[in-house]
Design a protein around this motif. Structure first.
Motif, PDB file in Angstrom:
ATOM      1  N   GLN A  24       6.490   1.750   5.300  1.00 22.22           N
ATOM      2  CA  GLN A  24       5.500   2.439   6.124  1.00 22.22           C
ATOM      3  C   GLN A  24       4.271   1.582   6.420  1.00 22.22           C
ATOM      4  OE1 GLN A  24       6.887   5.637   7.638  1.00 22.22           O
ATOM      5  NE2 GLN A  24       4.698   5.902   7.361  1.00 22.22           N
TER       6      GLN A  24
ATOM      7  N   VAL B  41      -1.664   8.998   1.382  1.00 20.08           N
ATOM      8  CA  VAL B  41      -1.862   7.635   0.899  1.00 20.08           C
ATOM      9  C   VAL B  41      -2.630   6.809   1.928  1.00 20.08           C
ATOM     10  CG1 VAL B  41      -0.619   5.462   0.497  1.00 20.08           C
ATOM     11  CG2 VAL B  41       0.104   7.539  -0.670  1.00 20.08           C
TER      12      VAL B  41
ATOM     13  N   LYS C 290       7.046   0.875  23.586  1.00 19.65           N
ATOM     14  CA  LYS C 290       6.512  -0.301  22.905  1.00 19.65           C
ATOM     15  C   LYS C 290       5.737  -1.182  23.875  1.00 19.65           C
ATOM     16  CE  LYS C 290       8.997  -2.170  19.551  1.00 19.65           C
ATOM     17  NZ  LYS C 290      10.073  -2.932  18.918  1.00 19.65           N
TER      18      LYS C 290
ATOM     19  N   PRO D   6      12.202   5.046  13.871  1.00 20.53           N
ATOM     20  CA  PRO D   6      11.053   4.235  13.450  1.00 20.53           C
ATOM     21  C   PRO D   6      10.362   3.516  14.601  1.00 20.53           C
ATOM     22  CG  PRO D   6      13.122   3.261  12.682  1.00 20.53           C
ATOM     23  CD  PRO D   6      13.451   4.627  13.201  1.00 20.53           C
ATOM     24  N   ALA D   7      11.120   3.181  15.653  1.00 22.77           N
ATOM     25  CA  ALA D   7      10.476   2.481  16.778  1.00 22.77           C
ATOM     26  C   ALA D   7       9.462   3.391  17.467  1.00 22.77           C
ATOM     27  CB  ALA D   7      11.526   2.003  17.776  1.00 22.77           C
TER      28      ALA D   7
ATOM     29  N   GLU E 100      11.221  -2.633  12.592  1.00 23.22           N
ATOM     30  CA  GLU E 100      10.077  -2.077  13.317  1.00 23.22           C
ATOM     31  C   GLU E 100       8.773  -2.409  12.611  1.00 23.22           C
ATOM     32  OE1 GLU E 100       9.797  -0.855  16.233  1.00 23.22           O
ATOM     33  OE2 GLU E 100      11.944  -1.050  16.586  1.00 23.22           O
TER      34      GLU E 100
ATOM     35  N   TRP F  41      -1.297   8.265   9.263  1.00 26.82           N
ATOM     36  CA  TRP F  41       0.163   8.310   9.250  1.00 26.82           C
ATOM     37  C   TRP F  41       0.643   8.828   7.914  1.00 26.82           C
ATOM     38  CZ3 TRP F  41       1.722   5.119   5.369  1.00 26.82           C
ATOM     39  CH2 TRP F  41       1.060   3.912   5.155  1.00 26.82           C
ATOM     40  N   PHE F  42       1.869   9.326   7.915  1.00 22.67           N
ATOM     41  CA  PHE F  42       2.387  10.051   6.771  1.00 22.67           C
ATOM     42  C   PHE F  42       3.903  10.000   6.860  1.00 22.67           C
ATOM     43  CE2 PHE F  42       3.587  13.871   4.431  1.00 22.67           C
ATOM     44  CZ  PHE F  42       2.727  13.802   3.353  1.00 22.67           C
ATOM     45  N   TRP F  43       4.559  10.146   5.719  1.00 25.04           N
ATOM     46  CA  TRP F  43       6.021  10.204   5.773  1.00 25.04           C
ATOM     47  C   TRP F  43       6.539  11.180   4.720  1.00 25.04           C
ATOM     48  CZ3 TRP F  43       3.536   6.887   2.567  1.00 25.04           C
ATOM     49  CH2 TRP F  43       4.074   6.684   1.297  1.00 25.04           C
TER      50      TRP F  43
ATOM     51  N   HIS G 126       7.824   5.746  16.026  1.00 22.05           N
ATOM     52  CA  HIS G 126       6.693   5.899  15.112  1.00 22.05           C
ATOM     53  C   HIS G 126       5.717   4.729  15.241  1.00 22.05           C
ATOM     54  CE1 HIS G 126       4.374   6.898  11.572  1.00 22.05           C
ATOM     55  NE2 HIS G 126       4.655   5.727  11.040  1.00 22.05           N
ATOM     56  N   ILE G 127       6.258   3.529  15.256  1.00 21.91           N
ATOM     57  CA  ILE G 127       5.382   2.353  15.364  1.00 21.91           C
ATOM     58  C   ILE G 127       4.692   2.323  16.727  1.00 21.91           C
ATOM     59  CG2 ILE G 127       5.351  -0.179  15.432  1.00 21.91           C
ATOM     60  CD1 ILE G 127       5.559   1.165  12.631  1.00 21.91           C
TER      61      ILE G 127
ATOM     62  N   ARG H   8       1.835   4.797  16.663  1.00 24.71           N
ATOM     63  CA  ARG H   8       0.644   4.327  15.950  1.00 24.71           C
ATOM     64  C   ARG H   8      -0.187   3.428  16.859  1.00 24.71           C
ATOM     65  NH1 ARG H   8       3.104   3.469   9.865  1.00 24.71           N
ATOM     66  NH2 ARG H   8       1.599   1.797   9.719  1.00 24.71           N
TER      67      ARG H   8
ATOM     68  N   GLU I  48       0.798  -1.227   0.000  1.00 24.65           N
ATOM     69  CA  GLU I  48       0.000   0.000   0.000  1.00 24.65           C
ATOM     70  C   GLU I  48       0.836   1.284   0.000  1.00 24.65           C
ATOM     71  OE1 GLU I  48      -2.662  -0.558   3.277  1.00 24.65           O
ATOM     72  OE2 GLU I  48      -4.028  -1.784   2.090  1.00 24.65           O
TER      73      GLU I  48
ATOM     74  N   GLU J 159      16.834  -1.129  10.781  1.00 28.58           N
ATOM     75  CA  GLU J 159      15.891  -0.828  11.867  1.00 28.58           C
ATOM     76  C   GLU J 159      14.474  -0.479  11.387  1.00 28.58           C
ATOM     77  OE1 GLU J 159      16.726   2.510  14.361  1.00 28.58           O
ATOM     78  OE2 GLU J 159      15.179   1.941  15.795  1.00 28.58           O
ATOM     79  N   PRO J 160      14.322   0.375  10.367  1.00 26.76           N
ATOM     80  CA  PRO J 160      12.939   0.705   9.969  1.00 26.76           C
ATOM     81  C   PRO J 160      12.149  -0.529   9.517  1.00 26.76           C
ATOM     82  CG  PRO J 160      14.500   2.242   8.987  1.00 26.76           C
ATOM     83  CD  PRO J 160      15.318   1.137   9.588  1.00 26.76           C
TER      84      PRO J 160
ATOM     85  N   VAL K 185       4.557  -5.120  13.162  1.00 27.52           N
ATOM     86  CA  VAL K 185       3.127  -4.821  12.979  1.00 27.52           C
ATOM     87  C   VAL K 185       2.533  -5.520  11.757  1.00 27.52           C
ATOM     88  CG1 VAL K 185       3.093  -2.657  14.266  1.00 27.52           C
ATOM     89  CG2 VAL K 185       3.712  -2.603  11.858  1.00 27.52           C
TER      90      VAL K 185
ATOM     91  N   GLN L 270       8.546  10.537   9.949  1.00 25.24           N
ATOM     92  CA  GLN L 270       7.332   9.726   9.993  1.00 25.24           C
ATOM     93  C   GLN L 270       6.376  10.382  10.983  1.00 25.24           C
ATOM     94  OE1 GLN L 270       9.718   6.113  11.002  1.00 25.24           O
ATOM     95  NE2 GLN L 270       8.440   5.132   9.469  1.00 25.24           N
TER      96      GLN L 270
ATOM     97  N   LYS M  73      14.301  10.657   7.133  1.00 28.61           N
ATOM     98  CA  LYS M  73      12.905  10.269   7.024  1.00 28.61           C
ATOM     99  C   LYS M  73      12.134  10.821   8.214  1.00 28.61           C
ATOM    100  CE  LYS M  73      10.252   6.302   5.630  1.00 28.61           C
ATOM    101  NZ  LYS M  73      10.698   6.181   4.262  1.00 28.61           N
TER     102      LYS M  73
END
Lengths: 107, 412
Positions: free
Chosen positions: A45, B295, B402, B373-374, A70, B321-323, B376-377, B380, A39, A66-67, A74, B332, B330
Motif C-alpha cells: 500500500q 495507518v 493513469k 490496484p491500478a 502498480e 488511503w486505507f485497505w 487505486h493508484i 490517489r 509504513e 499487479e498490485p 509511485v 483499497q 483486497k
C-alpha cells in the motif's frame, strides 16, 4: 538462516540473518536497517520498502504481481528494471547471500 | 538541558513522530510514552495475518526493542499520561513522576466502544484493539466452534473472514441495513455480503444483540432483538472506537469529535500537537473537520508534525488511503467518500474487479477499488492533484486514468 545484505546509497553494506519465510522488508525492519520505512507493514500500500535487487539474484525471485507493479509506479526514487518492494520478497534458502541496494529516498 | 519533545501515546502515530524526528536529524531529547507493556507495534495485522497465525509478535514490532536506546529515544512503557500542566510545560505520569516538554504531541489513539448490554462481562465476550486483545482472541479462536461477530465494519468482517477460513461457524450481526455502512457505497456493501455468504459466513442485518447468554459464566449465546438466540462460544464486538481526549479536555484544550487541531495539526495550545485517531483536523479537500482512523493518517500526520518541529512547517495535505483484506479480496480506498451525491462504477462487480468513484458537486472525492490496484493508484494521484474527472470518464474503461492523472497541466 539465509544472510541478506542491505547496501545503503552511500555503499555501506549491512548483512543480517533473516528467518526463512520472513520478507526481505521484515529482515530490514527487525534489524532496524536505515532506508527501509515499510509504513504499511507489507500490505502493498505504501511503496516505502523499495529496493534495487542485485542483478545476480533477479532470476531467483518470483515475478512481480499487479498490485506490486502498480505500487512501483509511485516510488519516491526512480523505478529501475531491478526495482522491487522488499515486502514482496519472501526469504528462502535459495536467496542466501541476496544483496539489495537501498534507494536514496523512500518518501 | 532542553526539554525536547514528549510524545503521549506509542501507537503507530506516536512511534512515527519519534522515528521521523530522528530520521530528520533532530538531536534533542525525545520521550515516547505508551500505556501498553509492548514496544510500538502495527495494529492492522491484529485482525488479519496475526489473528490467522501467519504472523508472530516479532513481525508486528515497528522497530526492534534495541532501536529506541540506539536512537536515544526514551521509550517509557506501561505508563499513562495523567495530566498536562500547560503553564509549566510538564506532563504527569501515572507513576507520579513529571516530564518537562518544549513540544508535546498527543497521539492518544482511540478505545473500543463497549456493548452496553447484559452479559457483556461474560468470559468469551471480547474486543479487538490491542495486541493483548488479539493474543486473547487468537487463542480463544482455536478452541471456539461458534463465533459471533457483532458489527459488520472492517474489524468485524476481517475477523469473520479469518474465523471462517479456520473452519468456524461464523455469524456477523450488523445493526444497519448493509455492511460497512459508514464508509462504502451500497454496491461495495452488497459485494461483501455476497463474498461472505459464498464463503459460508451468515450475515444478519438490521439487528443487534440485546443480551448474552452464558452457562457457568462462559458465553453460550447471543440473544438478538427478535429474541432469537444464536449459539456462541466466542463473541467479538467490533462496533467502532472513541477518540481518547480526556487528557486534552482536562488540560483545557479544545475538543469535539476528537482533539481539535488546525491545518498544521496544532491544538489550541501552540506548543501541543494532536495526531492520528484522537485528532480532528480540517480536511484539506473539503474544509470540513474529519477524524480518521488509519495507518496512513497516523504516519503522515506524524511526519508533518516532525517536519514542523524541525523548522519546516507546512499544512497537512495528504490523500487518505486505507485497505482491508477479507478472504482473498483486497479493497483499497482513496479519499473520503462521506457526503457523496453521485457514485459510478468502473468495471463489472461480477468479475470481482471493479472500482466505485464517488463525486460531490461534480468533483471526484473518493474511489474504492476491489482487486483493481491500478485504479487505486490512479485515484490517489487524481485526488492529490485535484485533477478534474467526470463520472462519464470514470465509468469509461477506454479512458486511461493513469495518463490523465499524470498530465502535467493537471498539476496545481
Amino acid at each position: 538462516m539465509p544472510a541478506i545484505t542491505y547496501v545503503s546509497p552511500s555503499g555501506e553494506a549491512q548483512t543480517v540473518d533473516v528467518p526463512v519465510g520472513d520478507s526481505v522488508m521484515e529482515g530490514a525492519v527487525q534489524n532496524a536497517i536505515d532506508g527501509i520505512l515499510a509504513e504499511c507493514g507489507g500490505a502493498r500500500q505504501c511503496a516505502t520498502c523499495h529496493v534495487y535487487v542485485d542483478e545476480a539474484f533477479l532470476d531467483r525471485l518470483e515475478p512481480i504481481e499487479e498490485p506490486e507493479d502498480e505500487m512501483l509506479t509511485v516510488t519516491a526514487s526512480p523505478r529501475k528494471a531491478n526495482s522491487r518492494l522488499s515486502c514482496q520478497i519472501p526469504v528462502t534458502k535459495a536467496l542466501d547471500g541476496l544483496i539489495v541496494h537501498l534507494p536514496p529516498t523512500q518518501k | 538541558m532542553a526539554a525536547g519533545v514528549v510524545i503521549a501515546g506509542a501507537g503507530q502515530a506516536g512511534f512515527q513522530v519519534a522515528f521521523s524526528l530522528r530520521s530528520r536529524g533532530y538531536g534533542g531529547p525525545i520521550t515516547l510514552i505508551g500505556d501498553e507493556p509492548h514496544v510500538p507495534y502495527q495494529r492492522p495485522p491484529l485482525s488479519k495475518g496475526f489473528l490467522a497465525g501467519k504472523q508472530e509478535v516479532r513481525h508486528l514490532h515497528l522497530r526492534p526493542s534495541p532501536y529506541y536506546a540506539t536512537q536515544k529515544i526514551d521509550f517509557v512503557s506501561g505508563e499513562t499520561v495523567t495530566g498536562i500542566d500547560r503553564a509549566s510545560r510538564r506532563i504527569q505520569l501515572s507513576s507520579g513522576s513529571t516530564v518537562p516538554y518544549e513540544t508535546l504531541v498527543l497521539a492518544l489513539g482511540a478505545r473500543v466502544r463497549l456493548l452496553p448490554i447484559p452479559g457483556a462481562q461474560f468470559d468469551g465476550v471480547c474486543y479487538l484493539r490491542s495486541l493483548d486483545d488479539a493474543i486473547g482472541v487468537r487463542s480463544r479462536l482455536q478452541s471456539a466452534a461458534n463465533v459471533v461477530v457483532v458489527g459488520g465494519g472492517f474489524i468485524g468482517l476481517e475477523l469473520a473472514a479469518v474465523a471462517r477460513a479456520a473452519g468456524k461457524r461464523v455469524t456477523v450481526v450488523e445493526v444497519q441495513s448493509r455492511l460497512m455502512p459508514r464508509v462504502v457505497s451500497p454496491v461495495i456493501s452488497e459485494y461483501y455480503a455476497r463474498l461472505h455468504a459464498d464463503q459460508g459466513v451468515e450475515i444478519k442485518l438490521d439487528t443487534g444483540p440485546i443480551e448474552f447468554a452464558a452457562s457457568n459464566g462462559k458465553t453460550s449465546g447471543v440473544v438478538l432483538k427478535d429474541t432469537t438466540e444464536i449459539p456462541a462460544d466466542l463473541v467479538v464486538a467490533g462496533i467502532g472506537v472513541l477518540p481518547n481526549m480526556a487528557l486534552a479536555e482536562n488540560a483545557g484544550l479544545e475538543t469535539g469529535n476528537g482533539i481539535i487541531v488546525d491545518s498544521h495539526l496544532r491544538t489550541s495550545d501552540p506548543c501541543i500537537y494532536a495526531i492520528g485517531d484522537c485528532a480532528s483536523h480540517p480536511d484539506p479537500f473539503t474544509g470540513s473537520r474529519v477524524r480518521i482512523e488509519s495507518v496512513q493518517n497516523a504516519v503522515d500526520q506524524a511526519a508533518c508534525v516532525a517536519a514542523a518541529i524541525c523548522g519546516e512547517p507546512k499544512p497537512y495535505d495528504e490523500v487518505p488511503w486505507f485497505w482491508t483484506d477479507q478472504f482473498d479480496v483486497k479493497l483499497q480506498m482513496a479519499g473520503l467518500s462521506a457526503g457523496y451525491d453521485h457514485a459510478t462504477t468502473r468495471g463489472d462487480p461480477a468479475n470481482r474487479k471493479f472500482s466505485v468513484f464517488y463525486f460531490r458537486n461534480g468533483r471526484l472525492i473518493a474511489v474504492d477499488s476491489i482487486n483493481r490496484p491500478a485504479d487505486h493508484i490512479a485515484a490517489r494521484k487524481l485526488l492529490a492533484r485535484r485533477t478534474p474527472l467526470t463520472p462519464l470518464q470514470a465509468a469509461d474503461e477506454s479512458v486511461d486514468l493513469k495518463s490523465l492523472a499524470e498530465r502535467p497541466e493537471a498539476l496545481r
